[in-house]
Design an enzyme around this catalytic site. Structure first.
Site, PDB file in Angstrom:
ATOM      1  N   HIS A 176      -6.023  -3.348  -5.784  1.00 55.83           N
ATOM      2  CA  HIS A 176      -4.811  -4.149  -5.637  1.00 55.83           C
ATOM      3  C   HIS A 176      -5.058  -5.569  -6.106  1.00 55.83           C
ATOM      4  CE1 HIS A 176      -5.923  -5.907  -1.493  1.00 55.83           C
ATOM      5  NE2 HIS A 176      -6.962  -5.194  -1.894  1.00 55.83           N
TER       6      HIS A 176
ATOM      7  N   HIS B 184       3.591  -5.300  -0.361  1.00 60.21           N
ATOM      8  CA  HIS B 184       2.357  -5.221  -1.143  1.00 60.21           C
ATOM      9  C   HIS B 184       2.115  -3.773  -1.548  1.00 60.21           C
ATOM     10  CE1 HIS B 184      -1.424  -6.706  -2.660  1.00 60.21           C
ATOM     11  NE2 HIS B 184      -2.107  -5.807  -1.977  1.00 60.21           N
TER      12      HIS B 184
ATOM     13  N   CYS C 192       0.649  -7.850  -7.441  1.00 60.79           N
ATOM     14  CA  CYS C 192       0.453  -6.434  -7.106  1.00 60.79           C
ATOM     15  C   CYS C 192       1.408  -5.509  -7.856  1.00 60.79           C
ATOM     16  CB  CYS C 192       0.528  -6.212  -5.600  1.00 60.79           C
ATOM     17  SG  CYS C 192       2.140  -6.519  -4.836  1.00 60.79           S
TER      18      CYS C 192
END
Length: 177
Positions: free
Chosen positions: A147, A135, A83
């Site tokens: 993502h 994240h 990510c």
């Protein structure tokens, strides 16, 4: 929806816009209800803010990486992306903006914004590993973000109101004015 600037002099921009529209349409579920508010956002009927030029470029570039493979620590599409590597790569290529480090490192920079003020190219942060800001994704507009999650193994689009992510949403940040 992603606001896009028209540049008639650039054929590649036209192709990118077309690709972005096709990809955005593929990620849309015709039966999905409209999003009334993002997690943590105050009740507001304010119209969506227009994206910045850099924000649009980041969002369009992010769409070009859909289905790129996941790799922990990955920082380029040929080797795979995680990510934070995805965010760093896209911001560098699309906006000539250097961002590095983990999702938590990236969360410490930029300008915190109210989730109701998200624009294409802004970053959204989640607690997915029982630690803050574990994240990060790139907001596209219309309640969606791109993502690179390890669980699916590919870069893809997810809705902000997805039950898993809406419960883990932590913060939104902008790097553009």
């Amino acid at each position: 929806m992603i606001a896009m600037a028209w540049r008639p002099s650039s054929l590649s921009s036209v192709a990118a816009v077309g690709a972005a529209l096709v990809l955005a349409a593929c990620g849309t579920s015709p039966t999905a209800p409209p999003i009334e508010r993002l997690p943590g956002a105050p009740q507001s009927q304010a119209p969506a803010l227009p994206a910045t030029d850099n924000g649009n470029e980041v969002a369009i570039y992010a769409l070009s990486l859909i289905d790129t493979g996941y790799r922990f620590g990955g920082k380029n599409p040929s080797a795979g992306l995680d990510c934070s590597g995805m965010v760093s790569y896209i911001f560098g290529k699309a906006a000539n903006y250097r961002i590095s480090g983990s999702a938590a490192d990236i969360a410490r920079r930029g300008r915190q914004i109210d989730p109701s003020q998200l624009r294409a190219g802004d970053l959204v942060f989640f607690n997915t590993q029982n630690r803050p800001f574990s994240h990060v994704g790139i907001y596209l507009g219309d309640g969606r973000f791109v993502h690179a999650p390890s669980t699916n193994g590919r870069v893809h689009i997810t809705r902000m109101d997805n039950p898993y992510f809406s419960q883990r949403f932590e913060m939104a940040r902008s790097y553009f004015n």
